[in-house]
Design an enzyme around this catalytic site. Structure first.
Site, PDB file in Angstrom:
ATOM      1  N   TYR A 151     -16.755  14.487 -16.920  1.00 16.23           N
ATOM      2  CA  TYR A 151     -17.201  13.100 -16.830  1.00 16.23           C
ATOM      3  C   TYR A 151     -18.283  12.999 -15.737  1.00 16.23           C
ATOM      4  O   TYR A 151     -18.160  13.628 -14.689  1.00 16.23           O
ATOM      5  CB  TYR A 151     -15.999  12.201 -16.519  1.00 16.23           C
ATOM      6  CG  TYR A 151     -16.386  10.821 -16.096  1.00 16.23           C
ATOM      7  CD1 TYR A 151     -17.072   9.980 -16.973  1.00 16.23           C
ATOM      8  CD2 TYR A 151     -16.112  10.355 -14.819  1.00 16.23           C
ATOM      9  CE1 TYR A 151     -17.457   8.707 -16.573  1.00 16.23           C
ATOM     10  CE2 TYR A 151     -16.488   9.093 -14.422  1.00 16.23           C
ATOM     11  CZ  TYR A 151     -17.167   8.276 -15.302  1.00 16.23           C
ATOM     12  OH  TYR A 151     -17.558   7.037 -14.907  1.00 16.23           O
ATOM     13  N   LYS A 190      -8.844   4.156 -19.751  1.00 19.49           N
ATOM     14  CA  LYS A 190      -9.276   4.459 -21.105  1.00 19.49           C
ATOM     15  C   LYS A 190      -8.109   4.261 -22.076  1.00 19.49           C
ATOM     16  O   LYS A 190      -7.706   3.146 -22.314  1.00 19.49           O
ATOM     17  CB  LYS A 190      -9.862   5.870 -21.139  1.00 19.49           C
ATOM     18  CG  LYS A 190     -10.836   6.168 -19.971  1.00 19.49           C
ATOM     19  CD  LYS A 190     -12.115   5.362 -20.027  1.00 19.49           C
ATOM     20  CE  LYS A 190     -12.980   5.478 -18.780  1.00 19.49           C
ATOM     21  NZ  LYS A 190     -13.286   6.816 -18.296  1.00 19.49           N
ATOM     22  N   ARG A 195       0.836  -1.218   0.000  1.00 23.22           N
ATOM     23  CA  ARG A 195       0.000   0.000   0.000  1.00 23.22           C
ATOM     24  C   ARG A 195       0.863   1.258   0.000  1.00 23.22           C
ATOM     25  O   ARG A 195       0.396   2.358  -0.299  1.00 23.22           O
ATOM     26  CB  ARG A 195      -0.969  -0.016   1.195  1.00 23.22           C
ATOM     27  CG  ARG A 195      -1.908   1.177   1.264  1.00 23.22           C
ATOM     28  CD  ARG A 195      -3.238   0.898   1.969  1.00 23.22           C
ATOM     29  NE  ARG A 195      -3.081   0.086   3.147  1.00 23.22           N
ATOM     30  CZ  ARG A 195      -2.554   0.492   4.315  1.00 23.22           C
ATOM     31  NH1 ARG A 195      -2.132   1.725   4.444  1.00 23.22           N
ATOM     32  NH2 ARG A 195      -2.451  -0.336   5.326  1.00 23.22           N
TER      33      ARG A 195
HETATM   34  C1  PLP Z   1     -13.825   7.358 -17.113  1.00 20.79           C
HETATM   35  C2  PLP Z   1     -13.404   8.731 -16.769  1.00 20.79           C
HETATM   36  C3  PLP Z   1     -13.066   9.067 -15.457  1.00 20.79           C
HETATM   37  C4  PLP Z   1     -13.170   8.082 -14.313  1.00 20.79           C
HETATM   38  O1  PLP Z   1     -12.234   7.071 -14.430  1.00 20.79           O
HETATM   39  P1  PLP Z   1     -12.420   5.587 -13.827  1.00 20.79           P
HETATM   40  O2  PLP Z   1     -11.135   4.948 -14.200  1.00 20.79           O
HETATM   41  O3  PLP Z   1     -13.632   5.004 -14.473  1.00 20.79           O
HETATM   42  O4  PLP Z   1     -12.599   5.749 -12.365  1.00 20.79           O
HETATM   43  C5  PLP Z   1     -12.615  10.361 -15.216  1.00 20.79           C
HETATM   44  N1  PLP Z   1     -12.534  11.259 -16.204  1.00 20.79           N
HETATM   45  C6  PLP Z   1     -12.878  10.973 -17.475  1.00 20.79           C
HETATM   46  C7  PLP Z   1     -12.768  12.031 -18.530  1.00 20.79           C
HETATM   47  C8  PLP Z   1     -13.325   9.712 -17.799  1.00 20.79           C
HETATM   48  O5  PLP Z   1     -13.678   9.434 -19.068  1.00 20.79           O
END
Ligand code: PLP
Length: 395
Positions: free
Chosen positions: A124, A214, A70
């Protein structure tokens, strides 16, 4: 602390493949090792006590062998060094998800008594929700990019923007936003652009956040988040991460580092396909508006004349699913999925139409994708109507 060697003249494409991996050859390795240990043996508890005191006081990355997963993990640290390099910042601190990363940033600000955040819609959906709900004790003022300075108060610890924004792909002039922030740190969510298309730190943004889930991972099989920033904030973030536990798993760190190697190639190829789909959508009478950033990229949003849900129900090659940035093409209806947690009123404020669809363009052949979209969009109107115009961000 293992620091990134200063070799500023290398290109992003080279860094994408080599950053965080510079020592592998000397270790006699080619692929990145994955260290799954949760704990590490040490026969010198006095020395450990001193190292832990040092971490508690400063948040500096531990020197020497790790202590507990951690606190520190060598595989994850490689991904962090690579991200700092790609975003052009001192440091990067990774988390279990993009939302864990954003939460940690908000907690560092709140811990220093600065609970007020100024933010620009759209963000988001879950980021919008985290700020609006005040779940972490923060308070938000929503504003447009031109009124950031007016919205800043003495207790403002953060200004937060996304550009291109999720899901409308609206773009901001980052240099103007940086000027408007004055001394208040600016967080730019760079998930959509990636460091391949935009490096906000070069425009003066102090905090660059990614949902690594992403494009950085790029294959839809790893959840993660990362904050690229100066070492001072990185130290605060490491302390928050240690205390709250939202760490990136080493296997995720490995997959993200591997994803980075192909990031520039994926973004380039996916963007070419996206631009061609934008051209076809803009000329299509079933589409009323196409959103595509000046910056380019592989995200496309468009508003349909008829029922957006029937397009979602009609795709066969394209996957109807939330998330984005994968090698395969995904489409979703923000009003129902990614931005459902945002109220209808706030969606409207952010320019998110109920007719809007958001598509993340993958590596498939453009004609195969178009064929699928074309049939999902249903019959063309009998009389050719005015073709939809491409709406550029900020218009
Ligand atoms: C998906 C997304 C997030 C959140 O990310 P996670 O990995 O799903 O927690 C934050 N900002 C943007 C622009 C996103 O597309």
């Amino acid at each position: 602390m293992e620091t990134t060697p200063a070799t500023p003249s290398r290109s992003l494409a080279t860094d994408a493949v080599h950053a965080g991996r510079e020592d592998l050859a000397a270790l006699g390795l080619h692929a990145t090792p994955i260290d799954l240990s949760t704990t590490y043996p040490s026969y010198d508890s006095r020395a450990e006590a001193a190292r832990l005191d040092e971490f508690a006081a400063t948040g500096a990355q531990l020197e020497g062998p790790p202590v507990y997963a951690r606190l520190d993990n060598p595989t994850v640290a490689r991904f962090e060094r690579a991200m700092a390099r790609l975003e052009g910042t001192d440091s990067a601190v990774s988390f279990a998800s993009g939302m864990a990363a954003l939460s940690a940033v908000l907690l560092t600000q709140a811990a220093s008594g600065l609970r007020h955040v100024v933010a620009v819609r759209p963000l988001y959906g879950c980021s919008d929700h985290l700020l609006t709900s005040g779940l972490l004790g923060t308070e938000v003022t929503w504003t447009d990019a031109d009124s950031i300075t007016e919205a800043i108060r003495p207790a403002t610890g953060l200004v937060m923007v996304e550009t291109p924004a999720n899901p409308t792909l609206a773009e901001l002039d980052l240099e103007a936003v940086v000027r408007a922030c004055g001394a208040v740190p600016l967080l730019v969510d760079n998930t959509f652009a990636t460091p391949v298309l935009q490096r906000p730190a070069e425009s003066g943004a102090g905090i660059v956040l990614h949902s690594a889930t992403k494009y950085l991972g790029g294959h839809g099989d790893v959840l993660g988040g990362v904050v690229a920033c100066g070492e001072d904030l990185a130290r605060e973030l490491r302390r928050v991460r240690f205390a709250t536990g939202g760490v990136l798993h080493p296997l995720a760190g490995y997959l993200l580092l591997r994803g980075l190697s192909t990031l520039p190639v994926r973004i380039r190829a996916q963007s070419v396909t996206a631009a061609e789909l934008v051209r076809r959508l803009a000329a299509d009478p079933r589409i009323t508006r196409v959103h595509y950033p000046r910056l380019g990229g592989a995200m496309v949003a468009f508003e349909v004349r008829d029922d957006p849900h029937s397009v979602i129900a009609g795709v066969r090659l394209i996957t109807p699913a939330v998330s984005l940035g994968s090698v395969d093409t995904l489409i979703q209806h923000p009003g129902s999925i990614s931005h459902r947690i945002v109220t209808e009123h706030d969606r409207r404020t952010g320019g998110i139409s109920e007719k809007l669809l958001r598509m993340s363009v993958g590596l498939e052949d453009v004609d195969d994708l178009w064929h699928d979209l074309d049939s999902a969009l249903g019959p063309r109107p009998a009389t050719a109507e005015r073709a939809g115009a491409v709406g550029r961000a900020g218009h």
